[in-house]
Design a protein around this motif. Structure first.
Motif, PDB file in Angstrom:
ATOM      1  N   ALA A  47       7.063  -8.962 -83.506  1.00  0.00           N
ATOM      2  CA  ALA A  47       8.336 -10.138 -83.518  1.00  0.00           C
ATOM      3  C   ALA A  47       8.515 -10.547 -84.537  1.00  0.00           C
ATOM      4  O   ALA A  47       9.302 -10.960 -85.178  1.00  0.00           O
ATOM      5  CB  ALA A  47       7.299 -11.875 -83.189  1.00  0.00           C
ATOM      6  N   THR A  96       1.857  -8.499 -80.537  1.00  0.00           N
ATOM      7  CA  THR A  96       3.510  -8.251 -80.163  1.00  0.00           C
ATOM      8  C   THR A  96       3.471  -9.934 -80.765  1.00  0.00           C
ATOM      9  O   THR A  96       5.143  -9.930 -81.846  1.00  0.00           O
ATOM     10  CB  THR A  96       2.642  -9.815 -79.233  1.00  0.00           C
ATOM     11  N   TYR A 139      15.576  -8.202 -78.196  1.00  0.00           N
ATOM     12  CA  TYR A 139      14.441  -9.030 -79.152  1.00  0.00           C
ATOM     13  C   TYR A 139      12.851  -9.227 -78.739  1.00  0.00           C
ATOM     14  O   TYR A 139      12.412  -8.016 -78.991  1.00  0.00           O
ATOM     15  CB  TYR A 139      14.939 -10.427 -79.762  1.00  0.00           C
ATOM     16  N   GLY A 140      13.325  -9.505 -77.312  1.00  0.00           N
ATOM     17  CA  GLY A 140      12.279  -9.626 -76.224  1.00  0.00           C
ATOM     18  C   GLY A 140      11.519  -8.622 -75.833  1.00  0.00           C
ATOM     19  O   GLY A 140      10.054  -8.511 -75.977  1.00  0.00           O
ATOM     20  N   ALA A 143      19.169 -11.238 -78.168  1.00  0.00           N
ATOM     21  CA  ALA A 143      17.741 -12.024 -77.755  1.00  0.00           C
ATOM     22  C   ALA A 143      16.813 -11.578 -76.353  1.00  0.00           C
ATOM     23  O   ALA A 143      15.647 -11.162 -76.684  1.00  0.00           O
ATOM     24  CB  ALA A 143      18.070 -13.199 -77.263  1.00  0.00           C
ATOM     25  N   ALA A 147       7.989  -7.744 -77.062  1.00  0.00           N
ATOM     26  CA  ALA A 147       6.344  -7.514 -75.670  1.00  0.00           C
ATOM     27  C   ALA A 147       6.389  -6.085 -75.339  1.00  0.00           C
ATOM     28  O   ALA A 147       4.772  -5.911 -74.791  1.00  0.00           O
ATOM     29  CB  ALA A 147       6.524  -8.241 -74.971  1.00  0.00           C
ATOM     30  N   ARG A 169      16.830  -8.588 -86.263  1.00  0.00           N
ATOM     31  CA  ARG A 169      17.911  -9.900 -84.914  1.00  0.00           C
ATOM     32  C   ARG A 169      18.603 -10.962 -86.391  1.00  0.00           C
ATOM     33  O   ARG A 169      19.662 -10.282 -85.646  1.00  0.00           O
ATOM     34  CB  ARG A 169      16.577 -10.333 -84.220  1.00  0.00           C
TER      35      ARG A 169
END
Length: 683
Positions: A320, A316, A292-293, A289, A297, A327
C-alpha cells in the motif's frame, strides 16, 4: 430513468454478492487451495464497478450492456466457485436447471460485450444490416434452456472444470436431440456470434462515417488485442499460460479505461459535453481506488496459506505504501488531462494582475495579456483584438504571442458593462486539447482583463480629451486675439479715420466761423459725416452682440439675418421658442453657432437653400443647420476653421456637435446645448 434505476437496483446487489462470495470462499475458506482470485479481482471487479457506476450516470443502452455483461461475469465466477466446492450436487435431479445459471451467465456476458463493442459508442449501429446482426448476437444468452431441451447430457460451463463428467440430462426432448450439434456450435461455442459481432465492429471501424471511424479507433484496438489474448488462452500451449493470462486480464482492465477515454473525448454512453470531464474524472478515481485496493491486498490473499497473519498484514502495508505514489501520480495525471494543469492555471490568475498592472501604456497591454494567456493555457498562439470606435473588433490584432497559424480554436470577447472592448483568440494547444475547465479559465481571464482594458481605454480617452481641451483653449485664445485685432483694425481704418476727419472739419469750420466765412452747407456736411460714423458704430456693435438678441431673443435674432443671407434661408422653430429666453451664454453661443455654420454654407457648400431648425427636448436646445449643397464636411475640417470654432463654443457649454452628410446629400450641423430648467418667458 425508472428502468435504469431498476436495473441498477437489480444488477448491483447480484454482482456484489457474487464477487463477495468468490473472494470469501477462494481467499479465506479454501486458503490451502489454488485461490484463482486473479480472474474475479482483476478481470471482473474493475469492469463490474465501472459498469454499475455507469448506470448511475447514463441511461444509454451501451451502459446497460457493459453493466449486464460485467454482472454476468461475476455470477458466472460465483457459479464456478460454488459448483467446484459442491460437486456432489451434480447427482441431484434438479442440477440441469441449476446449471442453467452458469450457462446463462456466460452467454449473457458474451452477448453483452459483443453488442457493447459492436454498437460503441452510441448503442445503435448506423446501417440496417448491422442492427439486424446485433439482434442475432443475443443468441448466446439462450444457451441454458436450449441445451436442457436438446442435449441428453448436462452441458456445463467451459471453465467450471466439469468437462470430464458425463452427467445425464433427463429433461431433454428426444425429438429435439437432432438440434444438439447446432446448439453447441451456435450457442455453447459462440464463435459464429463472435465472428458476426466482430464483423459489425470492423465494418464500422473501417468503412463507417468519418466520425464513427474516429470514435472507434481505440476500442477496435482493445477488442483486437483482447481477441488475440482469449484465443491464445483457449488454444495456446501450456507454457504460455501465465503470460497469456496476464494479457487477458490486462485487456479486461483496458475495457473500462477505454470507456473512460470515450466519455472524455467523444461523449460515449450519451454523456453530455458539460458532464464529460466531471464524470470521467469521477469514474477514473473510482477505478484507480479499486485497482489500488486489489493490488495491495491480492498478494497477501494469494499467499495466505504460506504467510503468517503478521506477515500478510506487513506485506499488504508495504505494498500500500509503495503503490501510494503511483496512485497519486495516476490521479494527478487524470486531473491534468481532464481539467488541465491547475497549478499553471492558478499561476496564470495570480500573475495576470501583476502583468496588467505593469502595462501602463495601451499599446503594451495587448501583448502582455496575450503572453499571459499563452503561458497559462499552453496555447500555440494567442491574438488580442481591440474594438474600434464603433464597437467592432479591429481587423488586425493589437497584440499577439506566438506565430498564428490556421484558424482559432476558441475565442472570448472582452466585455465590460455590456460593452464589447475586444476579443481574445487562442490557437491549438501545444499538447492535447483544451479541457472544459481551461475554456472556462479563458473566460475568467477575459473578465479580469476587460477591466484593465476599460481603465486604460478610459485613460487614453481622457488624455485625448485633455489634448482636445488644450487645443480648444488655444484656438479660443487665438480667436479672441484675432477678433480683438479685427476690431482694432476696423476702428483704426474706419471709424477712427472718420472721427479724425470730422475733428479736422470742425477745426476748419471754427476758423472760418471766426473769419465770417462759414456757410450752412458746410455744417450740413459735417452733420452727415457724424451720422455715417454713428451708423458704422452701430454696425460694429451689432457684429459684437446684436441688440435684437438682447431685446427679442434667439429666434428673432436669427430671423433678422435672413434678409442679409445670400441664398434662401428658412427658420423653423416651435412656437414656444419664439418667446422663450435662455441664459445669456446659451443664447450668444447659439446665435454665433448659427452665423458661423451659415457662413461656412455660403462659402463652401454651393447650396441653393438652407434651413435652421430649433427645438427643445430633454433639457437641451437642439439646433440643426441644413443645406442642399455639396457638403462642407470634406471641404472644411473640424480641427480648424469655422467648424472648429463652433465645436469649441459648444464644448465650452458642455454641449455636443455632429456634422453629417457629404456629396450631393448636403450637410447637417446638429448642435445640442444644455439649458437650465428655469427659463424666463417674455411676451
Amino acid at each position: 430513468m425508472i428502468r435504469r434505476w431498476g436495473l441498477l437496483a437489480t444488477l448491483a446487489p447480484i454482482g456484489a454478492a457474487a464477487l463477495v462470495y468468490v473472494v470469501v470462499i477462494r481467499g479465506f475458506v479454501d486458503s490451502a487451495a489454488d485461490h484463482a482470485l486473479a480472474w474475479p479481482l482483476l478481470g471482473v471487479l474493475p469492469t463490474f464497478v465501472f459498469g454499475v457506476w455507469l448506470l448511475t450516470a447514463s441511461s444509454a443502452r451501451s451502459a446497460v450492456f457493459i453493466a449486464l455483461a460485467a454482472t454476468a461475469m461475476a455470477v458466472g465466477s460465483a457459479y464456478e466457485t460454488f459448483i467446484q466446492r459442491n460437486t456432489e450436487l451434480i447427482n441431484q435431479p434438479w442440477f440441469p436447471f441449476f446449471n442453467m445459471i452458469g450457462l446463462t451467465a456466460d452467454g449473457v456476458a458474451t452477448a453483452g460485450f459483443l453488442i457493447m463493442f459492436a454498437t460503441y459508442p452510441t448503442g445503435t449501429p448506423e446501417r440496417r444490416w448491422q442492427r439486424a446482426a446485433v439482434a442475432l448476437l443475443w443468441f448466446p444468452a439462450l444457451v441454458g434452456p436450449l441445451t436442457v431441451l436438446t442435449t441428453p447430457y448436462v452441458v456445463t460451463p467451459a471453465f467450471a472444470g466439469l468437462g470430464a463428467w458425463r452427467i445425464p440430462n433427463p429433461y431433454s426432448v428426444p425429438w429435439l436431440e437432432w438440434a444438439a450439434p447446432a446448439v453447441e456450435l451456435l450457442v455453447y461455442q459462440p464463435w459464429p456470434s463472435v465472428v458476426l459481432g466482430l464483423g459489425v465492429l470492423y465494418s464500422r471501424a473501417l468503412f463507417g462515417e468519418p466520425w464513427v471511424r474516429e470514435h472507434m479507433r481505440v476500442v477496435t484496438w482493445v477488442v483486437t488485442l483482447s481477441l488475440v489474448a482469449f484465443v491464445l488462452w483457449t488454444i495456446g500451449p501450456p507454457a504460455w499460460a501465465n503470460v497469456v493470462a496476464v494479457a487477458v486480464l490486462g485487456t479486461l482492465i483496458a475495457i473500462p479505461l477505454t470507456a473512460i477515454h470515450g466519455i472524455l473525448r467523444y461523449g460515449a454512453f450519451d454523456i453530455a459535453p458539460g458532464d464529460r470531464g466531471r464524470l470521467a474524472a469521477r469514474s477514473s478515481t473510482l477505478l484507480i481506488a479499486v485497482l489500488y485496493g486489489i493490488a495491495a491486498a491480492t498478494p497477501s490473499v494469494l499467499l495466505a496459506g504460506s504467510l503468517s497473519p503478521v506477515g500478510a498484514v506487513l506485506l499488504t502495508t508495504l505494498l500500500a505504501l509503495f503503490l501510494l505514489p503511483v496512485r497519486g501520480w495516476l490521479q494527478g495525471w487524470i486531473q491534468r488531462t481532464v481539467f488541465g494543469d491547475r497549478d499553471r492555471q492558478l499561476a496564470l490568475l495570480s500573475e495576470l494582475g501583476s502583468r496588467l498592472e505593469q502595462s501602463m501604456e495601451p499599446q503594451d497591454l495587448p501583448n502582455r495579456l496575450a503572453a499571459a494567456v499563452r503561458d497559462g493555457l499552453d496555447a500555440g498562439w494567442v491574438r488580442i483584438f481591440l474594438a474600434g470606435p464603433g464597437g467592432a473588433p479591429g481587423q488586425s490584432p493589437a497584440g499577439s504571442a506566438g506565430e498564428a497559424a490556421g484558424s482559432a480554436v476558441d475565442s472570448c470577447d472582452l466585455v465590460r458593462a455590456d460593452v464589447t472592448l475586444g476579443r481574445i483568440e487562442v490557437g491549438p494547444r501545444r499538447r492535447s486539447e483544451y479541457s472544459d475547465a481551461e475554456r472556462a479559465l479563458l473566460r475568467t481571464v477575459a473578465g479580469q482583463a476587460a477591466a484593465s482594458v476599460a481603465n486604460l481605454r478610459l485613460s487614453a480617452q481622457l488624455a485625448d480629451q485633455l489634448t482636445d481641451l488644450t487645443a480648444s483653449r488655444e484656438r479660443l485664445v487665438a480667436a479672441q486675439d484675432d477678433e480683438r485685432r479685427r476690431l482694432e483694425r476696423d476702428l483704426h481704418d474706419g471709424i477712427q479715420q472718420n472721427v479724425v476727419a470730422q475733428i479736422a472739419g470742425l477745426r476748419l469750420a471754427r476758423n472760418r466761423l471766426e473769419r465770417g466765412q462759414l456757410r450752412a452747407d458746410e455744417l450740413a456736411t459735417l452733420q452727415e459725416q457724424a451720422r455715417e460714423t454713428l451708423t458704422d458704430l452701430r454696425e460694429l456693435a451689432h457684429g459684437i452682440h446684436p441688440p435684437v438678441l438682447s431685446d427679442n431673443g434667439l429666434v428673432a435674432a436669427i430671423e433678422s439675418s435672413v434678409a442679409r443671407f445670400p441664398i434662401p434661408l428658412t427658420v423653423e422653430a416651435e412656437d414656444g421658442l419664439r418667446t422663450a429666453r435662455f441664459p445669456e451664454d446659451v443664447e450668444t453661443t447659439a446665435y454665433y453657432v448659427v452665423r458661423e455654420a451659415l457662413a461656412n454654407t455660403a462659402k463652401h457648400a454651393h447650396a441653393t437653400a438652407a434651413t435652421v431648425g430649433l427645438d427643445r427636448r430633454d433639457g437641451h436646445l437642439r439646433i440643426a443647420i441644413r443645406d442642399d449643397g455639396c457638403g462642407i464636411g470634406g471641404a472644411a475640417p473640424t480641427t480648424r476653421g469655422g467648424l472648429a470654432n463652433i465645436r469649441d463654443r459648444v464644448a465650452a457649454l458642455r454641449g455636443s456637435m455632429d456634422v453629417s452628410g457629404n456629396g450631393t446629400a448636403g450637410t447637417t450641423v446638429l448642435v445640442e446645448l444644455p439649458v437650465e430648467r428655469k427659463e424666463n418667458s417674455h411676451g
